[in-house]
Design a protein around this motif. Structure first.
Motif, PDB file in Angstrom:
ATOM      1  N   PHE A  57     -41.136  18.534 -24.183  1.00 31.91           N
ATOM      2  CA  PHE A  57     -40.879  17.487 -24.207  1.00 31.91           C
ATOM      3  C   PHE A  57     -41.074  17.386 -25.898  1.00 31.91           C
ATOM      4  O   PHE A  57     -42.286  17.343 -25.987  1.00 31.91           O
ATOM      5  CB  PHE A  57     -41.493  15.988 -23.477  1.00 31.91           C
ATOM      6  N   GLU A  58     -40.309  17.717 -26.649  1.00 32.49           N
ATOM      7  CA  GLU A  58     -40.129  16.921 -28.078  1.00 32.49           C
ATOM      8  C   GLU A  58     -39.442  16.194 -28.134  1.00 32.49           C
ATOM      9  O   GLU A  58     -38.405  16.309 -28.394  1.00 32.49           O
ATOM     10  CB  GLU A  58     -40.141  18.840 -28.832  1.00 32.49           C
ATOM     11  N   PRO A  59     -39.460  14.968 -28.739  1.00 33.38           N
ATOM     12  CA  PRO A  59     -38.749  13.204 -29.181  1.00 33.38           C
ATOM     13  C   PRO A  59     -38.007  13.535 -30.094  1.00 33.38           C
ATOM     14  O   PRO A  59     -36.945  13.218 -29.880  1.00 33.38           O
ATOM     15  CB  PRO A  59     -39.309  12.399 -28.971  1.00 33.38           C
ATOM     16  N   THR A  60     -38.852  14.621 -31.244  1.00 31.88           N
ATOM     17  CA  THR A  60     -38.020  14.328 -32.190  1.00 31.88           C
ATOM     18  C   THR A  60     -37.082  15.563 -32.165  1.00 31.88           C
ATOM     19  O   THR A  60     -35.458  15.841 -33.544  1.00 31.88           O
ATOM     20  CB  THR A  60     -38.557  15.147 -33.290  1.00 31.88           C
ATOM     21  N   ALA A  61     -37.097  16.665 -31.256  1.00 30.52           N
ATOM     22  CA  ALA A  61     -36.107  17.650 -31.334  1.00 30.52           C
ATOM     23  C   ALA A  61     -34.390  17.024 -31.005  1.00 30.52           C
ATOM     24  O   ALA A  61     -34.362  16.415 -30.247  1.00 30.52           O
ATOM     25  CB  ALA A  61     -36.258  18.802 -30.703  1.00 30.52           C
ATOM     26  N   PRO A  62     -33.550  17.728 -31.249  1.00 31.48           N
ATOM     27  CA  PRO A  62     -32.143  17.654 -30.511  1.00 31.48           C
ATOM     28  C   PRO A  62     -32.079  17.378 -29.541  1.00 31.48           C
ATOM     29  O   PRO A  62     -32.612  18.371 -28.830  1.00 31.48           O
ATOM     30  CB  PRO A  62     -31.130  18.240 -31.633  1.00 31.48           C
TER      31      PRO A  62
ATOM     32  N   ARG B  71     -26.217  12.170 -24.578  1.00 26.65           N
ATOM     33  CA  ARG B  71     -26.903  12.315 -23.171  1.00 26.65           C
ATOM     34  C   ARG B  71     -27.877  11.102 -23.569  1.00 26.65           C
ATOM     35  O   ARG B  71     -27.838  10.865 -24.536  1.00 26.65           O
ATOM     36  CB  ARG B  71     -27.790  13.760 -23.417  1.00 26.65           C
ATOM     37  N   SER B  72     -28.423  10.924 -22.689  1.00 25.63           N
ATOM     38  CA  SER B  72     -28.900   9.558 -22.819  1.00 25.63           C
ATOM     39  C   SER B  72     -30.748   9.878 -23.374  1.00 25.63           C
ATOM     40  O   SER B  72     -30.899  11.120 -22.819  1.00 25.63           O
ATOM     41  CB  SER B  72     -29.557   8.273 -21.676  1.00 25.63           C
ATOM     42  N   GLN B  73     -31.755   9.150 -23.691  1.00 27.51           N
ATOM     43  CA  GLN B  73     -32.712   9.365 -24.026  1.00 27.51           C
ATOM     44  C   GLN B  73     -33.983   9.242 -22.807  1.00 27.51           C
ATOM     45  O   GLN B  73     -33.277   9.438 -21.337  1.00 27.51           O
ATOM     46  CB  GLN B  73     -33.464   7.837 -24.484  1.00 27.51           C
TER      47      GLN B  73
ATOM     48  N   HIS C  85     -37.258  21.536 -18.162  1.00 28.71           N
ATOM     49  CA  HIS C  85     -38.497  20.941 -16.905  1.00 28.71           C
ATOM     50  C   HIS C  85     -37.915  22.295 -16.172  1.00 28.71           C
ATOM     51  O   HIS C  85     -36.712  21.929 -15.561  1.00 28.71           O
ATOM     52  CB  HIS C  85     -37.589  20.118 -15.951  1.00 28.71           C
ATOM     53  N   ARG C  86     -38.191  22.962 -15.818  1.00 30.25           N
ATOM     54  CA  ARG C  86     -38.211  24.268 -15.101  1.00 30.25           C
ATOM     55  C   ARG C  86     -39.265  24.513 -13.924  1.00 30.25           C
ATOM     56  O   ARG C  86     -40.338  24.783 -14.007  1.00 30.25           O
ATOM     57  CB  ARG C  86     -38.574  25.463 -15.755  1.00 30.25           C
ATOM     58  N   PRO C  87     -39.101  23.794 -12.783  1.00 28.77           N
ATOM     59  CA  PRO C  87     -39.508  23.423 -11.189  1.00 28.77           C
ATOM     60  C   PRO C  87     -40.286  24.481 -10.996  1.00 28.77           C
ATOM     61  O   PRO C  87     -39.199  25.655 -10.477  1.00 28.77           O
ATOM     62  CB  PRO C  87     -38.927  22.939 -10.459  1.00 28.77           C
ATOM     63  N   ARG C  88     -41.611  24.738 -10.478  1.00 26.59           N
ATOM     64  CA  ARG C  88     -42.063  26.604 -10.123  1.00 26.59           C
ATOM     65  C   ARG C  88     -41.625  25.815  -8.595  1.00 26.59           C
ATOM     66  O   ARG C  88     -42.771  26.587  -7.534  1.00 26.59           O
ATOM     67  CB  ARG C  88     -43.653  26.232 -10.402  1.00 26.59           C
TER      68      ARG C  88
END
Length: 332
Positions: free
Chosen positions: A157-162, A197-199, A169-172
């Motif tokens: 999760f990197e909020p400043t990235a586009p 896409r939303s926030q 998220h890659r569920p194991r």
């Protein structure tokens, strides 16, 4: 003998036997909610008969309240399955909860919505899948994503990235549950029909517990009574996801129906009367159901006499463009 009434079908489904419909009519008039409540003080079987007979009279109201895309049979089957646990509720609150559920077009199947007993009151509780359903109906949302991140999952999760690089998220899912670990975060986001896409809303367990402690009176009542039977007790993960979804309203345009659902949900959590805005022809019914609800919770003065059932009133006569009113016997 064919099971033609709602009460017969419920009794057959819950006891394996058919039942004879009892007519709750005195002096040619149907019984009031207070009369039904007082007559329900006897045996458990009598309570079931009272609730089912009373609800049977309002079957057409539920059918009219449902949106056209909702299967009436599935809705009524879910209501029948829930009735055994709701017979101690006041008739007015039970009618109001079922009508509210129908008005939003959510089947009380435990996934989209639930009708839950809180003391003597029946309460409509939308689940997180119900919120997702109403988001799709708005026509603005193309897809909704909500889930839990476990300790062993791969995520970033990197909020400043586009977007969409800001969250992955890659569920194991191939790992055993013990190796995947406990849930650590809930998230929710949606893709709009416009392609945007939303926030992404991220909610920690601590955040969810803070929401629960501040806003959920149902949780506090269950804690104080020692029953520990609120949804925060019995299905914390689902309430965690629901809380993340509800926070999307700050970053996603919400339909009027979804806003109304949120307010109705809040009213139920706060122990208040749940009322939804209905089409004009049903406003009177809901207003009178609300009044009966409050009366049932108010004075128990035996001198007050029976209160009437909520009934739909006839529509006022309409005036034509020439100034004439419709109906027989009307003057020009």
């Amino acid at each position: 003998m064919a099971l033609s009434t709602l009460k017969d079908r419920v009794r057959a489904a819950t006891t394996g036997q058919s039942a004879t419909v009892i007519g709750l009519v005195e002096d040619g008039k149907p019984s009031s909610p207070d009369q039904l409540q007082s007559s329900a003080q006897g045996e458990v079987g009598d309570v079931a008969d009272v609730a089912l007979t009373w609800l049977e009279r309002y079957g057409n109201e539920f059918t009219r309240a449902l949106p056209s895309h909702i299967d009436t049979g599935a809705f009524l089957a879910a209501v029948r399955a829930a009735l055994p646990g709701l017979v101690p509720c006041t008739p007015a609150s039970l009618l109001q909860a079922v009508l509210t559920c129908a008005r939003f077009g959510l089947v009380p199947d435990g996934r989209h919505a639930v009708i839950k007993r809180e003391g003597a009151l029946a309460v409509f509780v939308p689940m997180y899948q119900g919120y997702v359903e109403l988001m799709y109906r708005s026509g603005r949302v193309g897809s909704v994503h909500v889930g839990l991140i476990h300790a062993g999952d791969e995520w970033n999760f990197e909020p400043t990235a586009p977007s969409p690089l800001d969250f992955t998220h890659r569920p194991r899912v191939e790992l055993p549950r013990a190796e995947r670990g406990e849930p650590i975060l809930a998230y929710a986001f949606c893709w709009m029909t416009s392609g945007a896409r939303s926030q992404v809303v991220i909610l920690s367990r601590e955040d969810a517990e803070a929401i629960r402690d501040e806003y959920s009176q149902a949780y506090r009542r269950a804690q104080e009574s020692g029953a520990a039977d609120s949804f925060w007790h019995t299905d914390f993960d689902a309430m965690w996801c629901k809380s993340a979804l509800r926070r999307l309203h700050k970053v996603v345009p919400m339909s009027a129906e979804l806003v109304a659902l949120t307010k109705t949900d809040d009213a139920g959590e706060a122990g208040q009367v749940q009322v939804v805005h209905a089409p004009d022809e049903d406003v009177q019914l809901l207003e009178e159901a609300t009044a009966a609800h409050k009366a049932a919770e108010g004075s128990q003065d035996p001198q007050a006499g029976p209160r009437p059932l909520p009934r739909k009133r006839s529509q006022p006569k309409r005036t034509t463009r020439m100034g004439r009113r419709t109906g027989k016997g009307c003057r020009r």
